[in-house]
Scaffold this motif. Structure first.
Motif, mmCIF file in Angstrom:
data_model
loop_
_atom_site.group_PDB
_atom_site.id
_atom_site.type_symbol
_atom_site.label_atom_id
_atom_site.label_comp_id
_atom_site.label_asym_id
_atom_site.label_seq_id
_atom_site.Cartn_x
_atom_site.Cartn_y
_atom_site.Cartn_z
ATOM 1 N N HIS A 1 0.844 -1.098 0.151
ATOM 2 C CA HIS A 1 0.143 -0.162 0.109
ATOM 3 C C HIS A 1 1.125 1.052 0.043
ATOM 4 C CE1 HIS A 1 -3.073 2.970 0.878
ATOM 5 N NE2 HIS A 1 -2.483 3.142 1.990
ATOM 6 N N TRP A 2 1.834 1.295 0.802
ATOM 7 C CA TRP A 2 2.664 2.394 0.922
ATOM 8 C C TRP A 2 3.336 2.771 -0.481
ATOM 9 C CZ3 TRP A 2 8.485 2.856 0.899
ATOM 10 C CH2 TRP A 2 8.675 4.126 1.626
ATOM 11 N N ILE A 3 3.758 1.634 -1.262
ATOM 12 C CA ILE A 3 4.635 1.981 -2.367
ATOM 13 C C ILE A 3 3.639 2.260 -3.747
ATOM 14 C CG2 ILE A 3 5.822 0.648 -4.566
ATOM 15 C CD1 ILE A 3 7.214 -1.039 -2.102
ATOM 16 N N LEU A 4 2.366 1.698 -3.754
ATOM 17 C CA LEU A 4 1.199 2.120 -4.663
ATOM 18 C C LEU A 4 0.839 3.301 -4.446
ATOM 19 C CD1 LEU A 4 -0.417 -1.481 -5.149
ATOM 20 C CD2 LEU A 4 1.547 -0.579 -6.478
ATOM 21 N N SER A 5 0.524 3.645 -2.973
ATOM 22 C CA SER A 5 -0.124 5.106 -2.936
ATOM 23 C C SER A 5 1.042 6.077 -3.060
ATOM 24 C CB SER A 5 -0.838 5.173 -1.501
ATOM 25 O OG SER A 5 0.279 5.051 -0.482
ATOM 26 N N ASN A 6 2.166 6.074 -2.916
ATOM 27 C CA ASN A 6 3.330 6.929 -2.864
ATOM 28 C C ASN A 6 2.640 8.428 -2.246
ATOM 29 O OD1 ASN A 6 5.788 7.817 -3.281
ATOM 30 N ND2 ASN A 6 5.390 8.274 -5.447
ATOM 31 N N ASN A 7 1.848 8.024 -1.119
ATOM 32 C CA ASN A 7 1.357 9.479 -0.409
ATOM 33 C C ASN A 7 2.572 10.431 -0.118
ATOM 34 O OD1 ASN A 7 -1.069 8.762 -0.996
ATOM 35 N ND2 ASN A 7 -1.145 7.562 0.933
ATOM 36 N N VAL A 8 2.309 11.630 0.339
ATOM 37 C CA VAL A 8 3.241 12.508 0.860
ATOM 38 C C VAL A 8 3.349 12.241 2.435
ATOM 39 C CG1 VAL A 8 3.657 15.039 1.538
ATOM 40 C CG2 VAL A 8 2.974 14.056 -0.694
ATOM 41 N N VAL A 9 4.515 12.018 2.950
ATOM 42 C CA VAL A 9 4.754 11.865 4.418
ATOM 43 C C VAL A 9 4.127 13.138 4.919
ATOM 44 C CG1 VAL A 9 6.320 11.464 6.318
ATOM 45 C CG2 VAL A 9 6.811 10.264 3.785
ATOM 46 N N GLU A 10 3.371 12.757 6.343
ATOM 47 C CA GLU A 10 2.805 13.908 7.061
ATOM 48 C C GLU A 10 3.964 14.444 8.114
ATOM 49 O OE1 GLU A 10 -0.570 12.550 9.551
ATOM 50 O OE2 GLU A 10 -1.065 11.422 7.469
ATOM 51 N N ALA A 11 3.679 15.801 8.192
ATOM 52 C CA ALA A 11 4.518 16.727 8.941
ATOM 53 C C ALA A 11 4.936 16.037 10.258
ATOM 54 C CB ALA A 11 4.121 18.087 9.021
ATOM 55 N N SER A 12 3.877 15.261 10.860
ATOM 56 C CA SER A 12 4.223 14.769 12.273
ATOM 57 C C SER A 12 4.738 13.601 12.046
ATOM 58 C CB SER A 12 2.907 14.438 12.871
ATOM 59 O OG SER A 12 2.198 13.414 12.186
ATOM 60 N N GLN A 13 5.414 12.915 10.993
ATOM 61 C CA GLN A 13 5.900 11.823 10.789
ATOM 62 C C GLN A 13 7.432 12.061 10.106
ATOM 63 O OE1 GLN A 13 3.484 9.686 7.783
ATOM 64 N NE2 GLN A 13 2.108 8.937 9.607
ATOM 65 N N SER B 1 6.822 15.719 4.099
ATOM 66 C CA SER B 1 6.471 16.421 2.843
ATOM 67 C C SER B 1 7.193 15.816 1.734
ATOM 68 C CB SER B 1 6.785 17.923 2.865
ATOM 69 O OG SER B 1 5.914 18.622 3.975
ATOM 70 N N MET B 2 7.725 14.642 1.850
ATOM 71 C CA MET B 2 8.211 14.082 0.583
ATOM 72 C C MET B 2 7.335 12.876 0.407
ATOM 73 S SD MET B 2 12.314 13.874 1.513
ATOM 74 C CE MET B 2 12.763 12.923 0.102
ATOM 75 N N ARG B 3 7.411 12.466 -0.876
ATOM 76 C CA ARG B 3 6.610 11.229 -1.201
ATOM 77 C C ARG B 3 7.450 9.927 -0.662
ATOM 78 N NH1 ARG B 3 2.271 11.838 -3.516
ATOM 79 N NH2 ARG B 3 1.622 13.636 -4.533
ATOM 80 N N HIS B 4 6.608 8.991 -0.516
ATOM 81 C CA HIS B 4 7.312 7.800 0.119
ATOM 82 C C HIS B 4 8.377 7.182 -0.466
ATOM 83 C CE1 HIS B 4 3.351 6.782 2.454
ATOM 84 N NE2 HIS B 4 4.042 7.537 3.091
ATOM 85 N N LEU B 5 8.240 7.175 -1.972
ATOM 86 C CA LEU B 5 9.112 6.419 -2.918
ATOM 87 C C LEU B 5 10.598 7.328 -2.837
ATOM 88 C CD1 LEU B 5 7.355 4.869 -5.821
ATOM 89 C CD2 LEU B 5 8.156 3.956 -3.873
ATOM 90 N N ASP B 6 10.251 8.604 -2.460
ATOM 91 C CA ASP B 6 11.366 9.659 -2.542
ATOM 92 C C ASP B 6 12.017 9.423 -1.257
ATOM 93 O OD1 ASP B 6 10.949 10.854 -5.060
ATOM 94 O OD2 ASP B 6 9.387 12.391 -4.147
ATOM 95 N N VAL B 7 11.518 8.970 -0.169
ATOM 96 C CA VAL B 7 12.060 8.806 1.215
ATOM 97 C C VAL B 7 12.720 7.413 0.951
ATOM 98 C CG1 VAL B 7 11.598 7.878 3.455
ATOM 99 C CG2 VAL B 7 10.220 9.827 2.443
ATOM 100 N N LEU B 8 12.250 6.328 0.195
ATOM 101 C CA LEU B 8 12.849 5.208 -0.040
ATOM 102 C C LEU B 8 14.175 5.323 -0.947
ATOM 103 C CD1 LEU B 8 12.907 2.392 0.318
ATOM 104 C CD2 LEU B 8 11.446 1.833 -1.527
ATOM 105 N N ASP B 9 14.168 5.956 -1.638
ATOM 106 C CA ASP B 9 15.200 6.283 -2.431
ATOM 107 C C ASP B 9 16.330 7.238 -1.716
ATOM 108 O OD1 ASP B 9 16.805 6.559 -5.195
ATOM 109 O OD2 ASP B 9 16.222 8.747 -5.084
#
Length: 69
Positions: free
Chosen positions: A23-35, A41-49
């Protein structure tokens, strides 16, 4: 992230396991400020990269671990 990677290097870790969520990969949502601090504010795949790039630069192998598809 730098503190974690420095810890791994100091203690001679040569690999880490990174659990992933489909779900995390397919949705590629923006990480919330509290996380995730610096990754807010980065997308999940950008964080992984970024994490994988930093681990590679430190000479640490990353095993991507996805238990369910």
């Amino acid at each position: 992230m730098s503190d974690y990677i420095n810890f791994l290097v100091q203690h001679r870790f040569n690999s880490v396991r990174l659990p992933l969520s489909t779900h995390w990969i397919l949705s590629n949502n923006v990480v919330e400020a509290s996380q995730c601090g610096e990754y807010a504010s980065m997308r999940h795949l950008d964080v992984l990269d970024d994490v994988l790039t930093r681990l590679q630069s430190a000479g640490i192998f990353a095993l991507l671990d996805m238990h369910t598809a």
